[in-house]
Design an enzyme around this catalytic site. Structure first.
Site, PDB file in Angstrom:
ATOM      1  N   GLU A  12       0.965  -1.313  -0.120  1.00 29.92           N
ATOM      2  CA  GLU A  12      -0.064   0.066   0.034  1.00 29.92           C
ATOM      3  C   GLU A  12       0.753   1.327   0.137  1.00 29.92           C
ATOM      4  O   GLU A  12       0.356   2.364  -0.010  1.00 29.92           O
ATOM      5  CB  GLU A  12      -0.821   0.045   1.308  1.00 29.92           C
ATOM      6  CG  GLU A  12      -1.986  -1.157   1.449  1.00 29.92           C
ATOM      7  CD  GLU A  12      -2.828  -0.775   2.379  1.00 29.92           C
ATOM      8  OE1 GLU A  12      -2.484  -0.217   3.341  1.00 29.92           O
ATOM      9  OE2 GLU A  12      -4.065  -1.328   2.432  1.00 29.92           O
ATOM     10  N   LEU A  14       2.931   4.264   1.548  1.00 30.37           N
ATOM     11  CA  LEU A  14       2.534   4.720   3.061  1.00 30.37           C
ATOM     12  C   LEU A  14       1.043   5.670   2.749  1.00 30.37           C
ATOM     13  O   LEU A  14       0.880   6.945   2.768  1.00 30.37           O
ATOM     14  CB  LEU A  14       3.579   5.819   3.440  1.00 30.37           C
ATOM     15  CG  LEU A  14       4.787   5.104   3.906  1.00 30.37           C
ATOM     16  CD1 LEU A  14       5.836   6.178   4.660  1.00 30.37           C
ATOM     17  CD2 LEU A  14       4.562   4.087   4.981  1.00 30.37           C
ATOM     18  N   HIS A  15       0.229   4.913   2.462  1.00 30.65           N
ATOM     19  CA  HIS A  15      -1.086   5.305   2.666  1.00 30.65           C
ATOM     20  C   HIS A  15      -1.485   5.774   3.959  1.00 30.65           C
ATOM     21  O   HIS A  15      -0.790   5.440   4.827  1.00 30.65           O
ATOM     22  CB  HIS A  15      -2.209   4.133   2.037  1.00 30.65           C
ATOM     23  CG  HIS A  15      -2.073   3.790   0.537  1.00 30.65           C
ATOM     24  ND1 HIS A  15      -2.773   3.130  -0.168  1.00 30.65           N
ATOM     25  CD2 HIS A  15      -1.189   4.746  -0.151  1.00 30.65           C
ATOM     26  CE1 HIS A  15      -2.656   2.938  -1.448  1.00 30.65           C
ATOM     27  NE2 HIS A  15      -1.530   3.909  -1.474  1.00 30.65           N
ATOM     28  N   THR A  16      -2.748   6.293   4.208  1.00 35.59           N
ATOM     29  CA  THR A  16      -3.329   6.693   5.520  1.00 35.59           C
ATOM     30  C   THR A  16      -2.711   5.758   6.409  1.00 35.59           C
ATOM     31  O   THR A  16      -2.324   6.204   7.496  1.00 35.59           O
ATOM     32  CB  THR A  16      -4.682   6.890   5.339  1.00 35.59           C
ATOM     33  OG1 THR A  16      -5.062   7.692   4.197  1.00 35.59           O
ATOM     34  CG2 THR A  16      -5.181   7.704   6.611  1.00 35.59           C
TER      35      THR A  16
END
Lengths: 82, 569
Positions: A12, A14-16
């Site tokens: 992913e 550094l998604h939320t």
């Protein structure tokens, strides 16, 4: 002070959620942490600024840790990111 | 009365809850006292908003799960992490001092714009989140609280410009009597959710937000696609009583359906399946007594992801569905995006004639990696012993079947592969196509529209959209014969499998497998179990010699009236 360049293996990027975990690691430790991508730097405590770096899988990021627990913090970050 | 698009049938009444960002009074945006006052307003708003996200986090964790809740923990971190505060403080430095609300909206707006310009699709979509955070914060500064949709005190009618996934996860669905959105259509997020929960819903109801005042007693008629305001207490009471009666009745009918075999009165077995789009639908199908699914609309599963789902992600979704519907067969329609169902993240460009454009198998063959991934996910399930098969949409030539077979050859050659019969070309070449297919399924909606060259969304010609047109009857008869000659199963999964008159026609022509929406199954089963094979044979003879849709419709309506009259119901 230690510095390490990591390739982001996390699918992913550094998604939320992963970025929020990153910030939590930094805030739980005592070291000053910063990370940068393509020469743009963000403080390790700022989720919004980290997200603005737009880090995705395969990116190379440079992480700097400075403080009494810099090795432990770096190890936790490495485990999260790679 | 506000008109919109019928998106989920049924009537619901309740006080209106307007789900909009409450509009910020213009003077709150410009007026200012001094920096200190505005800063303290900001701090108060920040506390209220943080509390709101903390509550939402707990609620989502309870109702949905940790992963979904973590997103809200992220929002909380963005809110309290200091960046917004810093940005707002900077904005308040200027002279004359702007308002705290203006500072928040400006900072969050600019930050959102930066996200919208990023390369990664995921980060682009975060722009909406940042704007959302800014709007909530501005609302809290302005009004001292945030309109909370998570706790409704009584069944209410929700009216919104649009219903984003973030809103819907927090909605107190137990207390939603109806949903009305100003934008969107039957395939929008809100509509799909409403249908799966059998909540009446109207989309595309322009002007609804202005027409209705908060708290006003409203009626949503999802079948007609209208929102009525200023409803009398007596009328509301009648609707509620009627809904309670319908609910009791449909629970009884579902129970009857679960315990009753699908057979003609004269003994011939039928198969009644459900059309589904999710695991939730699959559960409803089981409750309604469905024997598997004749159509899994995978485009809706794809739409629940932010980008093309991986093989593993698809596998998990399909496996959940198959596990629920065991021991019955599940027919997975390969991705049919395009036309009226564009995927938000696909590279498809607007087409002048989308229904004649790159949809169904055409899209898949120009995006082979997506096709291969989907076949891998379905094939893996089949190899693990699940009764599952793949169906190709929009076929016009055997070359398309062969192209899909060629991919399967190297991975899962055993996976049953069939086609959706929905183009005139496929009817004209049905014999050849049947020889290369493991099963056939008629998609009547597109078949009728393409055969008669009628756009049923066009009010000027919609009366010519005739499911009992002699050309349709001839086409159905040919397909039934071809399936019989090739000795392969044939089903129908379009709207014709959902209504009494058209079902009578399908059964008369020899169809024995129907796939409809779960909600229709008990009612349809009631009908089919009264039918005798001789009765159907007579209808077939009449249909095949008739030249007119109207004549066919009269015939079928008459026969159904006779039947219900005989039963004394």
């Amino acid at each position: 002070m230690i510095e390490k360049t990591l390739e982001v293996g996390n699918e992913e990027g550094l998604h939320t959620r992963p970025a929020n975990k990153f910030v939590k690691i930094v805030k739980e430790g005592q070291s000053e942490v910063s990370l940068s991508k393509n020469g743009v730097e963000a403080p390790g405590k700022s989720l919004l600024k980290i997200m603005k770096l737009g880090i995705v899988q395969g990116d190379k990021i440079t992480v700097r840790c400075d403080g009494p627990d810099e090795n432990e913090v770096m190890a936790s970050i490495t485990a999260l990111v790679q | 009365m506000v008109k919109g698009i019928p998106s989920s049938p049924g009537e619901g009444v309740g006080p209106a809850v307007i789900l909009s960002e409450r509009s910020i009074p213009p003077d709150m945006r410009v007026s200012s006292t001094d920096r200190e006052t505005e800063l303290s307003r900001f701090q108060t708003g920040l506390r209220v908003t943080s509390e709101y996200y903390r509550k939402t986090y707990e609620l989502v964790k309870q109702r949905i799960g940790q992963d979904e809740a973590d997103i809200f923990d992220g929002y909380l971190e963005i809110l309290t992490g200091g960046d917004i505060e810093e940005g707002v403080q900077d904005a308040l430095e200027g002279k004359p001092c702007i308002s705290a609300v203006e500072a928040v909206l400006t900072f969050c707006g600019e930050t959102a714009d930066e996200f919208a310009e990023m390369d990664s699709e995921y980060f682009q979509q975060r722009a909406a989140d940042i704007r959302d955070i800014g709007n909530r914060l501005a609302e809290a500064i302005c009004f001292g609280d945030i309109l909370d949709v998570a706790s409704l005190s009584e069944p209410s009618v929700i009216i919104a410009r649009e219903l984003s996934p973030a809103y819907t996860v927090t909605l107190d669905l137990e207390h939603v009597a109806g949903i009305v959105t100003e934008t969107g259509g039957p395939t929008s997020h809100a509509a799909i959710l409403a249908r799966s929960l059998t909540i009446p819903c109207v989309t595309g109801a322009e002007g609804a937000l202005v027409a209705v005042s908060p708290g006003e007693l409203c009626l949503v008629d999802g079948g007609r696609g209208v929102l009525e305001r200023n409803i009398s207490d007596e009328r509301a009471k009648r609707v509620r009583e009627n809904n309670r009666a319908l609910k009791r009745d449909s629970e009884l009918k579902r129970e009857w359906s679960r315990n009753t075999e699908a057979r003609l009165n004269s003994g011939e077995a039928l198969i009644m399946k459900a059309n589904i789009s999710s695991a939730k639908d699959a559960r409803l199908a089981v409750e309604a007594g469905a024997q598997g699914s004749g159509l899994v609309r995978t485009e809706f599963i794809f739409m629940s992801f932010n980008t093309y789902p991986t093989v593993d992600e698809q596998y998990e979704k399909y496996r959940e569905i198959c596990a629920i519907l065991q021991p019955y067969t599940v027919t997975i329609r390969l991705l049919d995006c395009g036309a009226d169902k564009p995927l938000p993240y696909s590279d498809q460009r607007p087409e002048e004639n989308p229904f004649l454009g790159e949809r169904g198998i055409r899209f898949l063959l120009s995006h082979r990696e997506i096709l291969a991934d989907q076949l891998k996910a379905v094939g893996r399930l089949h190899s693990e012993g699940f009764k599952v098969q793949a169906m190709i949409p929009m076929v016009v030539t055997v070359a398309e079947i062969r192209a899909v077979r060629a991919i399967l050859q190297d991975i899962y050659p055993e996976l049953p592969l069939g086609i959706m019969v929905e183009t005139p070309a496929s009817v004209l070449r049905i014999g050849e196509l049947a020889r290369e297919s493991d099963f056939l399924s008629i998609g009547t909606n597109d078949l009728v529209q393409y055969l008669l060259a009628i756009d049923r969304g066009n009010p000027r010609v919609v009366n010519l959209y005739q499911e009992l047109h002699p050309a349709v009857i001839t086409a159905l008869d040919r397909i039934v014969t071809a399936a019989r000659d090739a000795d392969i199963p044939l089903g129908v999964c379009g709207d014709m499998a959902s209504r009494p008159e058209t079902i009578l026609a399908l059964l008369a022509l020899g169809v024995r497998e129907l796939s409809s929406s779960s909600a229709d199954i008990p009612r349809l089963k009631e009908l089919v179990t009264t039918l005798d094979i001789d009765f159907l044979a007579d209808i077939r003879d009449e249909l095949l010699i008739s030249d007119f849709h109207d004549q066919n419709l009269r015939l079928l309506t008459q026969r159904i009236d006779d039947l219900t009259g005989e039963n004394g119901t």
